[in-house]
Design an enzyme around this catalytic site. Structure first.
Site, PDB file in Angstrom:
ATOM      1  N   ASP A  35     -15.198  -8.680  -5.027  1.00 28.63           N
ATOM      2  CA  ASP A  35     -14.339  -9.779  -4.570  1.00 28.63           C
ATOM      3  C   ASP A  35     -14.283  -9.899  -3.053  1.00 28.63           C
ATOM      4  O   ASP A  35     -14.498 -10.979  -2.508  1.00 28.63           O
ATOM      5  CB  ASP A  35     -12.922  -9.621  -5.133  1.00 28.63           C
ATOM      6  CG  ASP A  35     -12.879  -9.949  -6.621  1.00 28.63           C
ATOM      7  OD1 ASP A  35     -13.305 -11.059  -6.980  1.00 28.63           O
ATOM      8  OD2 ASP A  35     -12.444  -9.097  -7.405  1.00 28.63           O
ATOM      9  N   ARG A  59       0.245  -1.527   1.957  1.00 30.36           N
ATOM     10  CA  ARG A  59      -0.007  -2.908   2.371  1.00 30.36           C
ATOM     11  C   ARG A  59       0.518  -3.256   3.765  1.00 30.36           C
ATOM     12  O   ARG A  59      -0.179  -3.890   4.542  1.00 30.36           O
ATOM     13  CB  ARG A  59       0.520  -3.889   1.315  1.00 30.36           C
ATOM     14  CG  ARG A  59      -0.109  -3.672  -0.069  1.00 30.36           C
ATOM     15  CD  ARG A  59      -1.636  -3.759  -0.029  1.00 30.36           C
ATOM     16  NE  ARG A  59      -2.257  -3.496  -1.317  1.00 30.36           N
ATOM     17  CZ  ARG A  59      -3.103  -2.490  -1.562  1.00 30.36           C
ATOM     18  NH1 ARG A  59      -3.421  -1.643  -0.594  1.00 30.36           N
ATOM     19  NH2 ARG A  59      -3.648  -2.333  -2.745  1.00 30.36           N
ATOM     20  N   ASP A  76       0.439  -7.744  -4.202  1.00 32.37           N
ATOM     21  CA  ASP A  76      -0.182  -7.408  -2.929  1.00 32.37           C
ATOM     22  C   ASP A  76      -0.351  -8.614  -2.010  1.00 32.37           C
ATOM     23  O   ASP A  76      -0.210  -8.498  -0.796  1.00 32.37           O
ATOM     24  CB  ASP A  76      -1.522  -6.698  -3.166  1.00 32.37           C
ATOM     25  CG  ASP A  76      -1.303  -5.274  -3.672  1.00 32.37           C
ATOM     26  OD1 ASP A  76      -0.253  -4.687  -3.340  1.00 32.37           O
ATOM     27  OD2 ASP A  76      -2.168  -4.756  -4.396  1.00 32.37           O
TER      28      ASP A  76
HETATM   29  N1  ARG Z   1       1.918  -2.680  -9.592  1.00 38.78           N
HETATM   30  C1  ARG Z   1       1.711  -1.902  -8.422  1.00 38.78           C
HETATM   31  C2  ARG Z   1       2.276  -2.581  -7.226  1.00 38.78           C
HETATM   32  O1  ARG Z   1       2.507  -3.744  -7.266  1.00 38.78           O
HETATM   33  C3  ARG Z   1       0.276  -1.537  -8.219  1.00 38.78           C
HETATM   34  C4  ARG Z   1      -0.713  -2.643  -8.059  1.00 38.78           C
HETATM   35  C5  ARG Z   1      -2.019  -1.999  -7.805  1.00 38.78           C
HETATM   36  N2  ARG Z   1      -3.149  -2.812  -7.863  1.00 38.78           N
HETATM   37  C6  ARG Z   1      -4.205  -2.571  -8.681  1.00 38.78           C
HETATM   38  N3  ARG Z   1      -5.282  -3.233  -8.488  1.00 38.78           N
HETATM   39  N4  ARG Z   1      -4.157  -1.700  -9.622  1.00 38.78           N
HETATM   40  O2  ARG Z   1       2.511  -1.947  -6.232  1.00 38.78           O
END
Ligand code: ARG
Length: 401
Positions: free
Chosen positions: A16, A97, A126
């Site tokens: 991606d 992040r 994210d």
């Molecule tokens: N649900 C978790 C958060 O929002 C983890 C997201 C992680 N992303 C992934 N591609 N697994 O912080």
């Protein structure tokens, strides 16, 4: 006129974010793309990633080691806040992040870019964390999120990339979506989308299955200074080493797995599997040390702050004024949180079995049931008379007694 002239793109090396490079240039008229890969301890070789970005058409390919900053400036404050989203998720992905956002903004400023970009889709948390983090740090920068708009399926994305020399993934790609850093792993999608399906053992890499854990318990002493973990078994360690070693020790005993349904910022529920051995044990130990060193009313009040703080981290508000104000509160509370917590690791559990502190306000002469008890039992009588008075008056009036 393109959407931007020069863009700094958050880059992971995956399909991606690789496709984002030609996409930004061909479809959105971006002249120059600089990629930025942050090393947050995902345990991946970054040299090939750096080269892949250049092959995919990046003008420049930056790799920045953010491990120490990640632990010191993001994980440690979260530990001081005992931050667990919905009482369980230790925020290992969410914490990364705002740091990546900061790196993107700094690179954009350094290289004179007018926009930053990321490869998040429109369904996750994210994107919120990146976008809000970036606009908080530099409201003049544009944020581009091609994957939020391009509407290509996985196959279409791969096909698009192939046109520009981006190789399709060699091994059959795993059904899971995994995010990993020094603090742990977040695993979702594939068979896990059925909340009733138990995660396959293969999704875990940092924590052992109970069947494979040692048959003897292991004791571990974690030292804290002002709420910050500084030592393991009496050995002072730098932040990154401490987390790395602790992950190893705790994971070996099968501790640190979470399986939960969580509420995303965008309103949907998702099923998430986490493994975060060190962070979970550190939060537990830290909370315990607070119970030894802080007054009851302070710890109870802090629980509410912690809840708010966890939501701020989860929902992308790391650089918000409320978060900053809560940081000031938390910092004050940590002044006395120095000491050692003793933990027993065995077959998937990490039990706190002891704690000590030079700042302990646990008073043995008040707590004891032995002969040297200094507590004034008589004083309890007067206290209870006044404490219960309003309830007594109520009962006399309304219960016909
Ligand atoms: N649900 C978790 C958060 O929002 C983890 C997201 C992680 N992303 C992934 N591609 N697994 O912080």
């Amino acid at each position: 006129m393109g959407r931007a002239k020069k863009v700094v793109l958050a880059y992971s090396g995956g399909v991606d974010t690789s496709v984002c490079i030609p996409y930004l240039k061909k479809e959105w008229g971006v002249e120059e793309v600089i990629t930025l890969a942050a090393d947050l301890g995902q345990g991946e070789e970054l040299k090939p990633i750096q080269e892949k970005a250049l092959k995919s058409g990046a003008l420049e390919s930056l790799v920045i080691d953010g491990k120490e900053a990640f632990v010191k400036n993001y994980a440690f404050p979260a530990i001081q806040a005992n931050a667990l989203y919905e009482n369980r998720y230790p925020l290992l992905t969410a914490l990364a992040r705002p740091l990546i956002a900061k790196m993107l903004v700094e690179a954009a400023e350094k290289y004179g870019a007018d926009a930053v970009a990321h490869g998040c889709t429109g369904k996750g948390n994210d994107q919120v964390r990146f976008d809000v983090g970036i606009l908080a740090l530099n409201p003049h920068l544009k944020v581009l999120a091609p994957a939020r708009e391009w509407g290509m399926s996985r196959e279409e994305t791969i096909a698009y990339g192939e046109k520009f020399g981006i190789p399709s993934p060699v091994k059959k790609s795993s059904p899971y979506s995994i995010d990993r850093n020094l603090l742990g792993r977040s695993i979702e999608a594939g068979p896990l989308e059925d909340p009733m399906i138990e995660p396959d053992e293969e999704v875990f890499v940092m924590t052992r299955a109970i069947a494979d854990t040692p048959d003897e318990p292991e004791y571990l002493e974690i030292g804290f200074e002002k709420g910050i973990p500084v030592s393991l078994n009496g050995n002072g360690l730098d932040p990154v080493t401490l987390i790395t070693q602790l992950n190893e020790i705790v994971g070996k005993h099968g501790v640190g797995r979470i399986d939960m349904i969580e509420n995303r910022v965008v309103g949907i529920k998702s099923r998430e599997i986490y493994e975060s051995p060190a962070l979970l044990v550190l939060i537990d130990a830290h909370r315990d040390l607070e119970s030894l060193t802080l007054t009851g009313d302070l710890t109870q009040y802090k629980r509410g702050i912690e809840e708010t703080y966890s939501h701020l981290i989860y929902k992308g508000l790391w650089y918000s004024p409320l978060k900053e104000a809560l940081d000031a509160f938390i910092k004050t509370t940590q002044e006395q949180v120095t000491g050692v917590v003793r933990i027993k690791l065995f077959k998937g559990s990490a039990k706190i079995v002891g704690r000590r502190s030079e700042n302990s306000i646990y008073a043995p002469d008040l707590a004891t049931y032995g002969a040297d008890d200094k507590f004034d039992h008589k004083a309890a009588e007067g206290f209870i008379y006044i404490w219960g008075l309003p309830t007594k008056v109520w009962s006399l009036k309304h219960k016909g007694l």
